[in-house]
Design an enzyme around this catalytic site. Structure first.
Site, short mmCIF file in Angstrom:
data_model
loop_
_atom_site.label_atom_id
_atom_site.label_comp_id
_atom_site.label_asym_id
_atom_site.label_seq_id
_atom_site.Cartn_x
_atom_site.Cartn_y
_atom_site.Cartn_z
N HIS A 1 50.06 35.68 42.49
CA HIS A 1 48.68 36.41 43.52
C HIS A 1 47.84 36.86 41.96
CE1 HIS A 1 49.92 34.74 47.48
NE2 HIS A 1 51.18 34.56 46.21
N SER B 1 69.70 52.36 78.89
CA SER B 1 70.18 51.41 79.22
C SER B 1 70.99 51.06 77.97
CB SER B 1 69.25 50.33 78.75
OG SER B 1 68.42 50.72 80.19
N GLU C 1 59.63 46.64 69.26
CA GLU C 1 61.63 46.49 68.61
C GLU C 1 61.15 46.21 66.61
OE1 GLU C 1 60.05 44.52 71.39
OE2 GLU C 1 60.85 45.41 72.61
N HIS D 1 43.39 34.16 45.05
CA HIS D 1 43.91 34.78 46.10
C HIS D 1 45.83 34.63 45.35
CE1 HIS D 1 47.25 36.28 49.09
NE2 HIS D 1 45.80 36.83 49.82
N HIS E 1 66.26 36.64 79.23
CA HIS E 1 67.27 38.57 79.01
C HIS E 1 68.84 37.70 78.81
CE1 HIS E 1 63.39 40.09 80.40
NE2 HIS E 1 64.32 41.50 80.18
N PRO F 1 56.86 39.68 53.33
CA PRO F 1 56.32 39.23 54.47
C PRO F 1 55.61 40.64 54.94
CG PRO F 1 58.60 39.69 54.15
CD PRO F 1 58.33 40.34 53.52
N LEU F 2 54.82 39.97 55.60
CA LEU F 2 53.28 40.64 55.82
C LEU F 2 53.53 41.73 56.70
CD1 LEU F 2 50.59 38.09 54.76
CD2 LEU F 2 51.52 40.68 53.43
#
Lengths: 655, 655
Positions: A27, A376, A403, A258, A465, A117-118
């Site tokens: 790139h 929890s 998360e 690119h 869940h 990984p963007l």
């Protein structure tokens, strides 16, 4: 004669286009577009010393737009890091070159984080910035006083992880975090406005960031913008208007530049445009000298810091923390002794909390948190007060409902060093942050995931869940240790193993429901073997029952039923597949002999258990989605009770 | 005498608190807090007919804050849906009750989407809103003219997926999407400001949304805000200021009411506060009658729509599309015939593009896209012009760098009906959207993921981009079909299978690198069996080589080498584990006989292959992270060449 910043930047552009051309892969657009900004950054702002790439108080620089890896390879080479050499760069994207397609922290000392990984790079930088402020609060300005810099592209900003990362950074007011956005208006598919109509500046401002814009090809304007960012107490987004592939006269500003080599003709045209007459991979001596001078400017600052460290009363502790060494006398033996003395029935999430109570008192470096499930996940203990924008000394981060942001932030904390991050959510939501867990494994970082509610045993919340495939699918990520302890003692053992492994992340899969204490005798850390014989057959051994976590209790009950019929049954508890696989063959053969019927019991997918039970074995588990009902009803419904399993085992033996 | 809206809302509150109390599990806070807003919404705005829950032109309502499931169960029951009955509600969270802990689309006809994993419901609704505008453009206002409504909480808004979803919705200007935000300032861990300092309104505005606020307990104000939202052409966020657990006098407004039963005393106090004297699960007749009246108001509208449909020239096509039936004469046979006639060596990503060329001409319902990798995923064909804010008739969505957003949007499109969504990204980024893929499987929706660059065969991009565990970890998600085709013919076959399965999602794992056409004879769809004997041993069969995708070519070359030494070798191509597992035992035993050495070859984790090769078999694959180098170099480096595999197979036979 001074060397112009344009010439310095041309060196980056030339190396980038030539390396991509030689590899015919890569790139060139981003490094060429951001060369001017990067030149200013390294020339005047970033605190670093190529002779000591791991100097603790260096600024951290993360190339979040990792596909533009030639930018950082160029900078590291030009400023005088031992690696990459010019040969490394000429071998860009070839086997054994440290100049991989994307920057890898384990290939080059000067690469702070593996990116590609963007969005994850920027999110990782947030964790670095948290660690910096936290250690500053603990060790003071003399030892910890640095910044975190990021170069990010439109892809980084469009990804969902960006929202989580900047939300956390804005909330914690991480003013030493500065993101330089390569605002080139181009993505792989074409113009950014093909897929986005967002006012990025307004979004960042809404999330508590300072925002400033500049012309990314005007070095004075870049300097003005960075100075504004430095002056503002908030985290800053510096929007740098650039032309992707700047320097390539015919292709700049298009998506064509690119992710593909420019081609010989355009490389020649770029040389002409830039006035760059040197051969590929040759840097004119005056330009090289100026870049080396830039690389040397941090030496004095580092020497001064070394002086302060030498005179600092916390020197030994600081160095221990930054080295990632546990205290020499660290041990959970005393804590485990108390468990042996007073057996108790608790959920392993509660067992984890109890273990953490001991750990957090012994290890000042732990930095806990949860993605809004503190009560929890049982991740907070009395020694971990909240880390807030007003008090970074706290050892507990309220990550919010983020998360993936939590996982990446923890990666950044571990990469920064000085802390051992752990964080909690429900196991099923490992799906949300799987990319972050994988990056911890790839980057060989000690990050501990406390993943509770690990099966249908969570009960009424139902199939959305209830993990089914999660434990198994995590076991197959390289360099990730997955632990599923069976009781309070195994939980402590697994915590000890996770803490002592400084070379990779761990997952602790923990129950919501209470489990009896099965280990009541003082032993070595049996979980370290991955699997062990919890109970030997009384009658002639006909079957080995292998179970993990909450199903070990069921295996014991099943063995009781079988023994009642004169069928000898071993019970093997297997908290860690990876540790078991690493045992000597003789140990494995003794534990799981091939000539004996072997059965697995785990409240998750049966996929993969063939490995230990063989084709003739039985696999008790769940290969569909779960259901909503109380836990005990579900265990009955899915056939995971001793009363349902024992007859099937007996029948298999009759054949 | 008219029944007040407060009384209508009290019915929701009473059912919610009583059901959670009976289950002693669940989330009363959200339904009680949003009862007034929901009452207004269903009384005056949402277009629905409980007697025809699947009426095509109904408004879609998604409870993104799925933990507040009692809100939707209450509404469906009160407005007269056949299910849930009051007994269903009394059995909230019990086995076999359709009133599961979180709303499940497969349990109740009135539940449009399975929700619970935070943020995914809103992102799913975005897909529904896209499908609505797309079908409107294709079938006109007479048949398609409805809205999508969402109730979302702070958790939904804080998750990264929210950024991707609203970015897409704002970009496409989905004005018929209205999100009602339960702005109660409480999360599970405590006050929202424990973890977020964001100006949510400003962020939505920055992303192209209309934003309006109201007092969520003042029905007139709620009405005013919704009216404003309806009048604005942009997607709208209606911020409803509420008190969580409204009605519970001592606990409302605290996180304590978020996820626990109120307790008998507080339930009694709430009855007193609300003036609700009815027994649990009893609705006073006047209140019940008014709710039934509300439920009946859509009947006439639906009847009028039925009339328009009856007179519409596109009736049959519209009904076929909404039923999810393929055209009766749909077949790829003619296309595959052309492949047989002219064998060619292409990457399976290219093969997929060629198959899509045929498919998109035959099926007007396909709606494609890519997360900014159009040219790499090969997902666009000539019949799929872009779907834009100015022209929703296009059949290609530029999703931007939003993998998870794409996955959830596709789920919403499939749930809406009338379209078959497919979308592309790199296989490794399935990690980013794994939660969305799992929800497609759980919801039994036909969503097709085109996941290219499926192994180290992608080459130089290196370990961050090279799937290792991904194919295997996807195989273990229940109800997900994972296909890894070996050549252009298998790719077409797998596409056909994916399209014909209306009950679940599919993943097509496709190569970047070219592969020879191995199938050159006309046959039935052999991929439908999951695995088949591509080539039978010439010499006496000593080994069966099982391979998938790009490694089938290597298996064939390995067989050649072995046959050259007089070792007979079958080659089995296994594009789908799930289809193979569903074959009769005799077929499986014939293909993979236990008494013959079996070896697997797959450029990914060897984890799991024990299932087919047994303990004595060999598993050729990669159990570490990948590396950056050209593809052929990597295959050599990782030992995945015929020259390296054949000797190991021969050696194993010698033992």
């Amino acid at each position: 004669m001074t060397v112009s910043e344009k010439s310095l930047a041309s060196a980056i552009r030339a190396l980038s286009m030539d390396a991509v051309q030689a590899a015919n892969s890569g790139h060139p657009g981003m490094p060429m577009g951001m060369a001017d900004v990067a030149t200013v950054l390294f020339k005047d702002y970033i605190k670093f010393d190529p002779t000591q790439p791991k100097w603790a108080d260096r600024d951290r620089f993360v190339l979040s737009a990792g596909h533009g890896s030639m930018l950082i390879y160029s900078l590291l080479h030009l400023t005088g890091y031992a690696r990459p050499t010019i040969e490394d760069i000429a071998n860009f994207r070839q086997l054994h070159s440290p100049c991989a397609g994307h920057p890898e922290n384990f290939e080059l000392a000067g690469v702070e984080a593996t990116t590609g990984p963007l969005g994850s790079g920027l999110a990782t930088a947030v964790g670095m910035a948290i660690a910096e402020r936290h250690l500053n609060a603990q060790f003071g300005d003399d030892l910890v006083d640095h910044r975190t810099w990021v170069i990010a592209g439109d892809g980084c900003l469009m990804e969902g992880i960006n929202h989580e990362a900047i939300g956390l950074a804005g909330h914690l007011n991480l003013g030493r975090l500065i993101v330089l956005w390569d605002d080139n208006k181009i993505t792989i598919d074409g113009a950014v406005d093909l897929s986005s109509s967002e006012d990025v500046r307004a979004r960042y401002a809404a999330t508590g960031w300072h925002v400033v814009s500049c012309d990314g090809h005007d070095v004075a304007d870049v300097r003005r913008a960075i100075d504004e960012a430095l002056a503002d107490p908030r985290p800053s987004l510096v929007a740098c208007a650039t032309k992707i592939g700047y320097g390539a006269p015919n292709k700049a500003g298009t998506s064509g530049v690119h992710g593909s080599a420019l081609g010989e003709a355009e490389v020649a045209a770029a040389r002409e445009f830039l006035g760059w007459t040197a051969e590929p991979f040759v840097i004119p001596e005056d330009v090289a000298a100026e870049w080396r001078r830039i690389g040397s400017r941090g030496g004095e600052v580092r020497a001064a810091w070394e002086g302060r460290l030498a005179g600092n009363g916390q020197k030994a502790e600081f160095e221990r923390r930054m080295a990632g060494d546990l205290p020499a006398d660290f041990s959970l033996d005393a804590y485990i002794d108390t468990l042996i003395a007073n057996p108790q029935k608790v959920a392993t999430r509660k067992a984890s909390e109890l273990a953490l109570g001991a750990i957090n008192d012994l290890l000042p470096e732990t930095l806990g948190g949860s993605a809004d499930l503190t009560g929890s996940n049982n991740t907070k203990t009395k020694s971990t007060g909240p880390l807030t924008r007003d008090d970074y000394s706290g050892r507990y981060v309220y990550y919010g409902i983020r998360e993936f942001g939590m996982a990446c932030a923890m990666n950044g904390m571990a990469l920064h060093g000085g802390v051992i991050p752990y964080g909690g959510t429900f196991l099923v939501f490992s799906d949300y942050m799987r990319g972050g867990i994988r990056l911890a494994a790839l980057q060989q970082q000690r990050v501990i995931h406390v993943l509770t509610h690990d099966s249908i045993g969570l009960g009424e919340d139902g199939p959305t869940h209830q993990p089914i495939e999660h434990v198994m699918s995590l076991r197959m990520i390289p360099n990730l240790d997955v632990y599923r302890p069976a009781d309070i003692v195994e939980t402590a053992e697994c915590w000890e193993l996770a803490l002592k492994d400084a070379t990779g992340p761990s997952v602790l899969a923990l129950t919501r429901q209470n489990l009896p204490q099965l280990r009541t005798e003082k032993t070595e850390n049996l979980s370290a073997k991955g699997a062990y014989r919890l109970r030997a057959a009384k009658a002639d051994r006909k079957v080995v029952l292998i179970a993990t976590g909450s199903e070990v209790e069921i295996a014991v009950a099943t063995a009781d039923l079988l023994e009642g019929q004169g069928i000898g049954a071993d019970v093997v508890s297997m908290p860690s597949w990876a540790h078991f696989d690493a045992q000597p063959q003789a140990y494995k053969d003794d534990l799981l002999p091939h000539h004996v019927l072997r059965c697995s019991i785990e409240a998750g997918t049966t996929f993969g258990w063939d490995r230990y039970v063989g084709i003739a074995g039985l696999r008790f588990g769940i290969d569909t989605f779960g259901a909503s009902a109380p836990a005990e009803v579900l265990y009955e419904h899915f056939g995971l009770t001793a009363a349902k399993i024992a007859p099937q085992v007996a029948a298999a033996l009759d054949h």
